[in-house]
Write a protein that holds these residues in place. Structure first.
Motif, PDB file in Angstrom:
ATOM      1  N   PHE A 126       4.554  23.917 -58.808  1.00  0.00           N
ATOM      2  CA  PHE A 126       4.786  23.586 -57.400  1.00  0.00           C
ATOM      3  C   PHE A 126       3.955  24.554 -56.576  1.00  0.00           C
ATOM      4  CE2 PHE A 126       7.386  23.948 -53.472  1.00  0.00           C
ATOM      5  CZ  PHE A 126       7.682  22.619 -53.204  1.00  0.00           C
ATOM      6  N   ALA A 127       2.912  24.061 -55.914  1.00  0.00           N
ATOM      7  CA  ALA A 127       1.947  24.928 -55.228  1.00  0.00           C
ATOM      8  C   ALA A 127       2.075  24.785 -53.716  1.00  0.00           C
ATOM      9  CB  ALA A 127       0.531  24.615 -55.685  1.00  0.00           C
ATOM     10  N   LEU A 128       2.898  25.643 -53.130  1.00  0.00           N
ATOM     11  CA  LEU A 128       3.118  25.656 -51.685  1.00  0.00           C
ATOM     12  C   LEU A 128       2.644  26.981 -51.076  1.00  0.00           C
ATOM     13  CD1 LEU A 128       4.453  24.184 -49.213  1.00  0.00           C
ATOM     14  CD2 LEU A 128       6.568  25.395 -49.806  1.00  0.00           C
ATOM     15  N   THR A 129       3.039  28.100 -51.680  1.00  0.00           N
ATOM     16  CA  THR A 129       2.780  29.433 -51.117  1.00  0.00           C
ATOM     17  C   THR A 129       1.292  29.777 -51.089  1.00  0.00           C
ATOM     18  OG1 THR A 129       4.927  30.180 -51.912  1.00  0.00           O
ATOM     19  CG2 THR A 129       3.325  31.878 -51.367  1.00  0.00           C
ATOM     20  N   GLU A 130       0.886  30.451 -50.014  1.00  0.00           N
ATOM     21  CA  GLU A 130      -0.498  30.904 -49.864  1.00  0.00           C
ATOM     22  C   GLU A 130      -0.513  32.382 -49.472  1.00  0.00           C
ATOM     23  OE1 GLU A 130      -2.238  26.572 -48.346  1.00  0.00           O
ATOM     24  OE2 GLU A 130      -2.623  28.371 -47.157  1.00  0.00           O
ATOM     25  N   PRO A 131      -1.667  33.035 -49.527  1.00  0.00           N
ATOM     26  CA  PRO A 131      -1.728  34.453 -49.159  1.00  0.00           C
ATOM     27  C   PRO A 131      -1.176  34.750 -47.767  1.00  0.00           C
ATOM     28  CG  PRO A 131      -3.744  33.824 -50.285  1.00  0.00           C
ATOM     29  CD  PRO A 131      -2.955  32.568 -50.090  1.00  0.00           C
ATOM     30  N   ASP A 132      -1.350  33.826 -46.819  1.00  0.00           N
ATOM     31  CA  ASP A 132      -0.868  34.048 -45.453  1.00  0.00           C
ATOM     32  C   ASP A 132       0.232  33.073 -45.046  1.00  0.00           C
ATOM     33  OD1 ASP A 132      -2.667  36.189 -44.908  1.00  0.00           O
ATOM     34  OD2 ASP A 132      -4.279  34.733 -44.640  1.00  0.00           O
ATOM     35  N   ALA A 133       0.875  32.449 -46.020  1.00  0.00           N
ATOM     36  CA  ALA A 133       1.950  31.496 -45.716  1.00  0.00           C
ATOM     37  C   ALA A 133       2.975  31.528 -46.844  1.00  0.00           C
ATOM     38  CB  ALA A 133       1.382  30.088 -45.552  1.00  0.00           C
ATOM     39  N   GLY A 134       4.074  32.260 -46.593  1.00  0.00           N
ATOM     40  CA  GLY A 134       5.148  32.339 -47.572  1.00  0.00           C
ATOM     41  C   GLY A 134       6.336  31.547 -47.072  1.00  0.00           C
ATOM     42  N   SER A 135       7.298  32.236 -46.432  1.00  0.00           N
ATOM     43  CA  SER A 135       8.465  31.545 -45.885  1.00  0.00           C
ATOM     44  C   SER A 135       8.070  30.562 -44.792  1.00  0.00           C
ATOM     45  CB  SER A 135       9.457  32.570 -45.320  1.00  0.00           C
ATOM     46  OG  SER A 135       9.953  33.404 -46.348  1.00  0.00           O
ATOM     47  N   ASP A 136       6.980  30.849 -44.073  1.00  0.00           N
ATOM     48  CA  ASP A 136       6.510  29.956 -43.007  1.00  0.00           C
ATOM     49  C   ASP A 136       5.566  28.909 -43.613  1.00  0.00           C
ATOM     50  OD1 ASP A 136       5.833  28.747 -40.661  1.00  0.00           O
ATOM     51  OD2 ASP A 136       4.530  30.368 -39.963  1.00  0.00           O
ATOM     52  N   ALA A 137       6.148  27.955 -44.315  1.00  0.00           N
ATOM     53  CA  ALA A 137       5.340  26.964 -45.033  1.00  0.00           C
ATOM     54  C   ALA A 137       4.493  26.116 -44.095  1.00  0.00           C
ATOM     55  CB  ALA A 137       6.242  26.059 -45.862  1.00  0.00           C
ATOM     56  N   ALA A 138       4.913  25.966 -42.850  1.00  0.00           N
ATOM     57  CA  ALA A 138       4.161  25.142 -41.902  1.00  0.00           C
ATOM     58  C   ALA A 138       2.804  25.735 -41.567  1.00  0.00           C
ATOM     59  CB  ALA A 138       4.970  24.951 -40.624  1.00  0.00           C
ATOM     60  N   SER A 139       2.577  26.996 -41.968  1.00  0.00           N
ATOM     61  CA  SER A 139       1.321  27.665 -41.635  1.00  0.00           C
ATOM     62  C   SER A 139       0.273  27.578 -42.738  1.00  0.00           C
ATOM     63  CB  SER A 139       1.594  29.150 -41.326  1.00  0.00           C
ATOM     64  OG  SER A 139       2.423  29.275 -40.197  1.00  0.00           O
ATOM     65  N   ILE A 140       0.498  26.777 -43.768  1.00  0.00           N
ATOM     66  CA  ILE A 140      -0.469  26.750 -44.862  1.00  0.00           C
ATOM     67  C   ILE A 140      -1.832  26.277 -44.359  1.00  0.00           C
ATOM     68  CG2 ILE A 140       1.363  26.361 -46.558  1.00  0.00           C
ATOM     69  CD1 ILE A 140       0.284  23.563 -46.960  1.00  0.00           C
ATOM     70  N   ALA A 141      -2.869  26.846 -44.981  1.00  0.00           N
ATOM     71  CA  ALA A 141      -4.237  26.603 -44.520  1.00  0.00           C
ATOM     72  C   ALA A 141      -5.066  25.763 -45.486  1.00  0.00           C
ATOM     73  CB  ALA A 141      -4.944  27.935 -44.289  1.00  0.00           C
ATOM     74  N   THR A 142      -4.635  25.614 -46.728  1.00  0.00           N
ATOM     75  CA  THR A 142      -5.367  24.756 -47.667  1.00  0.00           C
ATOM     76  C   THR A 142      -5.566  23.385 -47.026  1.00  0.00           C
ATOM     77  OG1 THR A 142      -4.542  25.896 -49.617  1.00  0.00           O
ATOM     78  CG2 THR A 142      -5.257  23.619 -49.918  1.00  0.00           C
ATOM     79  N   ARG A 143      -6.805  22.886 -47.055  1.00  0.00           N
ATOM     80  CA  ARG A 143      -7.127  21.686 -46.286  1.00  0.00           C
ATOM     81  C   ARG A 143      -7.622  20.565 -47.185  1.00  0.00           C
ATOM     82  NH1 ARG A 143      -7.672  20.297 -41.041  1.00  0.00           N
ATOM     83  NH2 ARG A 143      -7.074  22.403 -40.408  1.00  0.00           N
ATOM     84  N   ALA A 144      -7.146  19.371 -46.889  1.00  0.00           N
ATOM     85  CA  ALA A 144      -7.605  18.155 -47.555  1.00  0.00           C
ATOM     86  C   ALA A 144      -8.314  17.277 -46.523  1.00  0.00           C
ATOM     87  CB  ALA A 144      -6.431  17.400 -48.170  1.00  0.00           C
ATOM     88  N   VAL A 145      -9.558  16.907 -46.822  1.00  0.00           N
ATOM     89  CA  VAL A 145     -10.377  16.108 -45.902  1.00  0.00           C
ATOM     90  C   VAL A 145     -10.696  14.778 -46.571  1.00  0.00           C
ATOM     91  CG1 VAL A 145     -12.566  15.998 -44.644  1.00  0.00           C
ATOM     92  CG2 VAL A 145     -11.344  18.185 -44.866  1.00  0.00           C
ATOM     93  N   ARG A 146     -10.555  13.708 -45.828  1.00  0.00           N
ATOM     94  CA  ARG A 146     -10.801  12.369 -46.360  1.00  0.00           C
ATOM     95  C   ARG A 146     -12.295  12.170 -46.572  1.00  0.00           C
ATOM     96  NH1 ARG A 146      -7.193   7.953 -46.081  1.00  0.00           N
ATOM     97  NH2 ARG A 146      -7.943   6.399 -47.580  1.00  0.00           N
ATOM     98  N   ALA A 147     -12.651  11.617 -47.733  1.00  0.00           N
ATOM     99  CA  ALA A 147     -14.046  11.295 -48.054  1.00  0.00           C
ATOM    100  C   ALA A 147     -14.059   9.941 -48.746  1.00  0.00           C
ATOM    101  CB  ALA A 147     -14.656  12.366 -48.956  1.00  0.00           C
TER     102      ALA A 147
END
Length: 383
Positions: free
Chosen positions: A125-146
Motif C-alpha cells: 500500500f503506497a500512500l506515504t511520501e517524504p513530505d506527506a505522512g499523516s497529511d495524505a492530501a498533500s501527496i506530490a506523486t503525479r499521474a499525467v494522462r497520455a
C-alpha cells in the motif's frame, strides 16, 4: 486466551472461536521465536504458508462482501502474540489489497485477489511520501494522462513490503484540487521505471523501502474507481483495517503479560518468588486491566463495523488509540519486571518492546486518532 480477546463475549460468534483455535494451533506448529536471518525471504515464506493454510482468505472480499473485521482482529491478535513478523505478513496482504477488495471492478478483483489470498502474490500500500505522512492530501506523486495510459512520476517512502511486493495499491495526484485531486492505481511489479533506491532499516526489522517512480506507464484499466476517488479510497481502506492495528497491539501486550507472569512465577526472590512480591502483583494487575480495557474497545469497534453501523470512525479510533498506547505501557512494565534480561537482545520482551513502538505511528498516529475522536464529539455536541 490465545489473543487477549475473550471470545465468550457477545460480540463474537462460534465461528470466531473456531478460527481462534485453528490459528493458534497453526502458530504453535509453524512459528518460532527465533529471529529471521533473511527478513525478506522469511516474509515470503510466511505469506506463502498463511495462504496455503487458507488464512489469507480472511483478508480479501468474498463475493463483494467486505472482510469480517472481527475475524481480522482475532487473526492479528493471535499472530502478534506468537510472531510480530507473521502478523505483519498477514496484515499487509489485507491492507495492500484492501482497496481492490472494496473498490476494484470484477476484472481487477479476478486478476489480483486470488494471488493475494492464496499467498502467491505479495501486496503493498503506497500512500506515504517524504513530505506527506499523516497529511495524505498533500501527496506530490503525479499521474499525467497520455492517450490511453497514465504516466506516473514521484517517490513513496516507508512502504511496507516495498522490497518484495508483487502488486501495489498506489496513490497519485491527477489534478491540483487538494484531496479531490488524488486517484488510486494498481501497480503490478516488477515494472519499468520502478526502483528501490533505499531499504529502510527500523528497530523491528521488516521489508520496508523507499520507492521511486520514473515515468511509470499504466493503462487506464489500472485505475481503481474513478479519477479523483483516491483520497476516499485510501481513507476507507485504512478505516477498514484500523481496528486490527489495535488488535495486533493487544496480541503483543498479551504476550508481554504472559512472559511477565512466567518470569515472575519462576524468578526466586529470597525464600519466595518475584510473583509473591506485592509490588509485582500490583504491576501484573495493572497490566491485565489495561489489556482487558483495550480488548473491549476492539471487540466493540469490530462488531460495529461488521454490523454496518453508519459511522464507526470514533469507535475505531478509540480502539486503535487505546490499544496501541496501553500495549506500549504493558510491554514496558514487562521489560522492567525482567530487569537486565528485559533489555537483552534475544529476550522476547525486548523483541516486543521494539515491535510495539511503530503501531502508535502507522495507519493514523495517536495524535490523529485523538483529533478524529474530538472532532466527532464536537460535531455530535453542536448537533
Amino acid at each position: 486466551m490465545t489473543s487477549g480477546l475473550d471470545l465468550d463475549w457477545p460480540f463474537f460468534e462460534p465461528r470466531h472461536r473456531e478460527l481462534s483455535s485453528q490459528l493458534d494451533r497453526w502458530c504453535k506448529n509453524h512459528l518460532s521465536d527465533a529471529p529471521a536471518r533473511d527478513v525478506d525471504e522469511h516474509c515470503r515464506a510466511l505469506v506463502r504458508n498463511l495462504g496455503l493454510a487458507g488464512f489469507l482468505k480472511l483478508c480479501v472480499a468474498d463475493g463483494g462482501t467486505p472482510p469480517d473485521v472481527r475475524s481480522l482482529a482475532i487473526a492479528r491478535a493471535t499472530l502478534a502474540r506468537h510472531s510480530g513478523l507473521a502478523d505483519f505478513a498477514f496484515a499487509m496482504q489485507g491492507l495492500g489489497s484492501g482497496a481492490i477488495s472494496l473498490f476494484g471492478d470484477a476484472e481487477q478483483k479476478a486478476d489480483f485477489l486470488p494471488g493475494v489470498s492464496g499467498g502467491s502474490a505479495i501486496a503493498a500500500f503506497a500512500l506515504t511520501e517524504p513530505d506527506a505522512g499523516s497529511d495524505a492530501a498533500s501527496i506530490a506523486t503525479r499521474a499525467v494522462r497520455a492517450g490511453d495510459d497514465w504516466i506516473i512520476d514521484g517517490e513513496k517512502t516507508y512502504i511496507s513490503n516495498g522490497t518484495i511486493a508483487d502488486v501495489v495499491t498506489l496513490f497519485a495526484r491527477t489534478s491540483d484540487d487538494g484531496a479531490r485531486g488524488l486517484s488510486a492505481f494498481i501497480l503490478p511489479l516488477p515494472a519499468a521505471g520502478v526502483t528501490v533506491p533505499e531499504r529502510i532499516e527500523v528497530i523491528a526489522p521488516h521489508p520496508l523501502a523507499r520507492l521511486r517512480l520514473d515515468r511509470v506507464r499504466l493503462p487506464t484499466s489500472a485505475m481503481l474507481g474513478s479519477e479523483g476517488d483516491g483520497f476516499r479510497i485510501a481513507m476507507q481502506t485504512l478505516n477498514l483495517f484500523r481496528v486490527t492495528v489495535g488488535a495486533a497491539a493487544l496480541g503483543f501486550a498479551q504476550r508481554g503479560l504472559d512472559e511477565a507472569l512466567s518470569f515472575a512465577s519462576n524468578r526466586r526472590l529470597g525464600t519466595a518468588t518475584l510473583a509473591d512480591n506485592a509490588v509485582t502483583q500490583d504491576r501484573l494487575g495493572d497490566m491485565a486491566t489495561r489489556i482487558d480495557a483495550s480488548a473491549l474497545l476492539i471487540a466493540r469497534a469490530a462488531w460495529q463495523q461488521d454490523k454496518g453501523v453508519a459511522d464507526n470512525r470514533r469507535a475505531a479510533a478509540m480502539a486503535k488509540l487505546h490499544a496501541t498506547e496501553e500495549a506500549q505501557k504493558v510491554i514496558d512494565m514487562a521489560v522492567q519486571l525482567h530487569g537486565g534480561l528485559g533489555v537483552t537482545v534475544g529476550a522476547k520482551v525486548e523483541e516486543l518492546y521494539r515491535e510495539i513502538r511503530a503501531l502508535r505511528i502507522y495507519e493514523g498516529a495517536s495524535e490523529v486518532q485523538r483529533m478524529v475522536i474530538a472532532r466527532d464529539l464536537l460535531k455530535e455536541h453542536r448537533a
